[in-house]
Enzyme design. Structure first.
Site: not given
Length: 105
Positions: A59-62
């Site tokens: 999720a790439h912190c997004a």
């Protein structure tokens, strides 16, 4: 230039979904993608263990980005290019993706 080369060589592969504005004249050298319905972590593991290619999956912190692209469950595989990368490495990544894409058809 490396990201553009990468995109040009994979954009027409039917099993690969690319995310973002690929036509933007100015963009960061980051390319996010998925292969079919395969979990992004599985793709990243295959890229690393079979081909020696390090990527980032998930999720790439997004979370809002993933809601927009409907990849909350699958995540995305992220390739990041820099001056540390070579054309040969980009070409190797393209070959690896073609193999994985074909295996998952």
């Amino acid at each position: 230039d490396l990201a553009k080369r990468f995109i040009e060589n994979i954009k027409d592969l039917p099993g690969i979904t690319l995310y973002g504005d690929l036509e933007a004249e100015i963009r960061t050298p980051v390319v996010s993608l998925n292969i079919g319905g395969v979990d992004s972590s599985e793709v990243a593991d295959e890229l690393f263990y079979r081909f020696g290619i390090a990527t980032r999956a998930g999720a790439h912190c997004a979370p809002e980005v993933h809601k927009t692209f409907e990849t909350v469950e699958q995540g995305m595989v992220r390739f990041s290019f820099s001056h540390f990368n070579t054309i040969e490495e980009v070409d190797q990544a393209v070959v690896a993706l073609k193999i994985l894409e074909e295996e998952n058809q």
